[in-house]
Scaffold this active site. Structure first.
Site, PDB file in Angstrom:
ATOM      1  N   LYS A  89      68.792  61.720  60.598  1.00  0.00           N
ATOM      2  CA  LYS A  89      67.912  62.852  60.054  1.00  0.00           C
ATOM      3  C   LYS A  89      66.629  62.376  59.236  1.00  0.00           C
ATOM      4  CE  LYS A  89      71.816  65.610  59.455  1.00  0.00           C
ATOM      5  NZ  LYS A  89      72.626  66.268  58.091  1.00  0.00           N
ATOM      6  N   GLY A  90      66.761  61.169  58.777  1.00  0.00           N
ATOM      7  CA  GLY A  90      65.652  60.632  57.706  1.00  0.00           C
ATOM      8  C   GLY A  90      64.142  60.763  58.416  1.00  0.00           C
ATOM      9  N   GLU A 132      61.431  55.276  62.390  1.00  0.00           N
ATOM     10  CA  GLU A 132      62.566  55.501  61.256  1.00  0.00           C
ATOM     11  C   GLU A 132      61.715  55.690  60.164  1.00  0.00           C
ATOM     12  OE1 GLU A 132      65.129  55.649  60.401  1.00  0.00           O
ATOM     13  OE2 GLU A 132      66.787  54.300  61.444  1.00  0.00           O
ATOM     14  N   ASP A 185      66.295  49.219  55.957  1.00  0.00           N
ATOM     15  CA  ASP A 185      66.766  48.524  54.726  1.00  0.00           C
ATOM     16  C   ASP A 185      67.513  47.152  55.147  1.00  0.00           C
ATOM     17  OD1 ASP A 185      68.422  48.320  52.581  1.00  0.00           O
ATOM     18  OD2 ASP A 185      68.578  50.414  52.087  1.00  0.00           O
ATOM     19  N   LYS A 245      62.110  47.596  53.446  1.00  0.00           N
ATOM     20  CA  LYS A 245      62.688  47.131  52.171  1.00  0.00           C
ATOM     21  C   LYS A 245      63.141  45.791  52.519  1.00  0.00           C
ATOM     22  CE  LYS A 245      65.289  50.432  49.497  1.00  0.00           C
ATOM     23  NZ  LYS A 245      66.187  50.967  48.971  1.00  0.00           N
ATOM     24  N   PHE A 272      66.603  52.839  44.963  1.00  0.00           N
ATOM     25  CA  PHE A 272      66.675  54.039  45.708  1.00  0.00           C
ATOM     26  C   PHE A 272      65.854  55.005  45.781  1.00  0.00           C
ATOM     27  CE2 PHE A 272      69.181  57.320  47.462  1.00  0.00           C
ATOM     28  CZ  PHE A 272      70.007  56.600  48.553  1.00  0.00           C
ATOM     29  N   ILE A 273      64.916  55.309  46.956  1.00  0.00           N
ATOM     30  CA  ILE A 273      63.989  56.334  46.951  1.00  0.00           C
ATOM     31  C   ILE A 273      64.698  57.485  47.770  1.00  0.00           C
ATOM     32  CG2 ILE A 273      62.156  54.809  46.606  1.00  0.00           C
ATOM     33  CD1 ILE A 273      61.735  54.707  49.705  1.00  0.00           C
ATOM     34  N   ASP A 329      67.077  60.740  51.917  1.00  0.00           N
ATOM     35  CA  ASP A 329      67.929  61.732  51.000  1.00  0.00           C
ATOM     36  C   ASP A 329      69.244  60.705  50.131  1.00  0.00           C
ATOM     37  OD1 ASP A 329      69.773  60.452  53.191  1.00  0.00           O
ATOM     38  OD2 ASP A 329      71.393  61.651  52.621  1.00  0.00           O
ATOM     39  N   ARG A 388      65.768  65.738  50.943  1.00  0.00           N
ATOM     40  CA  ARG A 388      64.941  65.295  52.054  1.00  0.00           C
ATOM     41  C   ARG A 388      63.795  66.354  52.174  1.00  0.00           C
ATOM     42  NH1 ARG A 388      68.171  62.464  55.795  1.00  0.00           N
ATOM     43  NH2 ARG A 388      70.266  62.818  55.604  1.00  0.00           N
TER      44      ARG A 388
END
Ligand code: PRP
Length: 179
Positions: free
Chosen positions: A42-43, A98, A102, A130, A151-152, A158, A164
């Site tokens: 979902k990101g 995307e 990561d 990242k 952590f963003i 999310d 989100r």
């Protein structure tokens, strides 16, 4: 800014500029070609909807849902396809969209998976990258911005399905995910 966010890394305006720049490059590269955008749910949903409108080329929109994180902050490395794309991509140009790369576990697997269906090309566009966390050799053909190992959340990203909706991207307070 909401209380769980320690500081804002990218404002709505800054994200808009990054999206404009990415869209310009994609429009130049894919002009006259038959492009399929693949939204990684979902990101990437907020980024995706901005990007496809800004690119403005005739295209097809497809969606995949893949998950590797569960409810934690660290990738499990195990990729589950919850929803696959719904069309034949043989001979077509595919652009995976995307929110963030990561460890690279997700896209390493998904890119190979899509390449196995004989497309003309499969490329990757990510809003954030990242590289410091990379475990698999994944290269983003279009990358909006490189981020450090923090952590963003926000603009689609999310923590445990929260944040989100935020129009900006910020650093989550460590006490939120360590408690
Ligand atoms: C996030 C993000 C990428 C992936 C990146 O998705 O949207 O798909 O993790 O991490 P990686 O490079 O370490 O694989 P997630 O699995 O959390 O699902 P979501 O998009 O629904 O948030």
């Amino acid at each position: 800014m909401i209380g769980d966010v320690e500081r804002i890394l990218y404002t709505e305006e800054q994200i808009n500029i990054i999206c404009d720049e990415l869209a310009d490059k994609i429009r130049r590269d894919y002009s006259g070609r038959e492009l399929i955008f693949v939204c990684m749910l979902k990101g990437s949903v907020l980024f995706f909807s901005d990007l496809v409108r800004k690119v403005g080329l005739p295209c097809r929109l497809e969606f995949m849902e893949v998950s590797s994180y569960g409810s934690g902050t660290v990738s499990t490395g195990k990729i589950n396809i919850r929803k696959d794309i719904g069309c034949d991509i043989a001979g077509k140009d595919v652009l995976i969209v995307e929110d963030i790369v990561d460890t690279g576990n997700t896209l390493f697997y998904i890119k190979e998976y899509l390449e196995g269906r004989s497309p003309a090309s499969v490329k990757i566009c990510t809003l954030f990258d990242k590289p410091v966390r990379r475990q698999k050799p994944v290269y983003a053909d279009y990358s909006g911005s490189v981020v450090d190992d923090q952590f963003i959340v926000g603009f689609g990203l999310d923590y445990d399905e929260r944040y989100r909706y935020l129009p900006y991207v910020g650093v989550l307070r460590p006490e939120v995910y360590s408690s």
